[in-house]
Design an enzyme around this catalytic site. Sequence first.
Site, PDB file in Angstrom:
ATOM      1  CB  THR A 147      -1.876 -17.603  12.409  1.00 44.07           C
ATOM      2  OG1 THR A 147      -1.338 -16.167  13.344  1.00 44.07           O
ATOM      3  CG2 THR A 147      -1.776 -17.032  11.027  1.00 44.07           C
ATOM      4  CG  ASP A 191       3.523  -9.625  16.099  1.00 40.43           C
ATOM      5  OD1 ASP A 191       2.233  -9.925  15.985  1.00 40.43           O
ATOM      6  OD2 ASP A 191       4.287 -10.295  15.766  1.00 40.43           O
ATOM      7  CG  ASN A 222      -5.679 -10.495  10.671  1.00 44.21           C
ATOM      8  OD1 ASN A 222      -6.003  -9.629   9.978  1.00 44.21           O
ATOM      9  ND2 ASN A 222      -4.318 -10.567  10.810  1.00 44.21           N
ATOM     10  CG  HIS A 234      -4.545 -11.454  18.239  1.00 42.52           C
ATOM     11  ND1 HIS A 234      -4.999 -12.745  18.159  1.00 42.52           N
ATOM     12  CD2 HIS A 234      -3.860 -11.070  17.054  1.00 42.52           C
ATOM     13  CE1 HIS A 234      -4.732 -13.098  16.743  1.00 42.52           C
ATOM     14  NE2 HIS A 234      -4.105 -12.199  16.448  1.00 42.52           N
ATOM     15  CG  HIS A 282      -6.257 -15.567  23.436  1.00 47.35           C
ATOM     16  ND1 HIS A 282      -6.248 -16.454  24.263  1.00 47.35           N
ATOM     17  CD2 HIS A 282      -6.591 -14.506  23.652  1.00 47.35           C
ATOM     18  CE1 HIS A 282      -6.526 -15.459  25.373  1.00 47.35           C
ATOM     19  NE2 HIS A 282      -6.702 -14.389  25.038  1.00 47.35           N
TER      20      HIS A 282
END
Length: 104
Positions: free
Chosen positions: A93, A29, A85, A98, A96
């Site tokens: 946010t 990240d 999330n 993840h 796609h």
Amino acid sequence: MNCIFCKIAAGEIPSDKVYEDDRLVAFNDINPQTRVHALVVPKEHIAGAAALTEDHAEIMGRLWTAIPKIAALLGVSEAFKVSVNSGADAGQTVFHLHFHLQSP
Ligand code: 5GP
Ligand code: ZN
């Protein structure tokens, strides 16, 4: 499609990849929230967990069974957390799918 994780998965945008196979990629990240913080991403575009259907059963199996391998590569086999999330109100946010794979 103008999707940042599609571009990372395709190698069009650089990332710090920690694992890749024919169906998925994992990379660190850019804004880690924990000591180890990687994202596990299918190469195919799926908008998020809310968009999953029976058609995604195989890729979901591939993603989940890759997670312990990626955790081992990152040195966190003994203790790690996986989270998703789903929806902007839940903190999504990037639209796609993840998995956040993090050290505690
Ligand atoms: P979300 O908030 O959707 O659950 O998680 C998106 C994650 O993607 C965030 O933790 C954010 O730091 C990360 N992220 C966003 N853009 C990039 C990028 O271009 N490269 C990398 N490596 N991570 C990104
Ligand atoms: Zn995408």
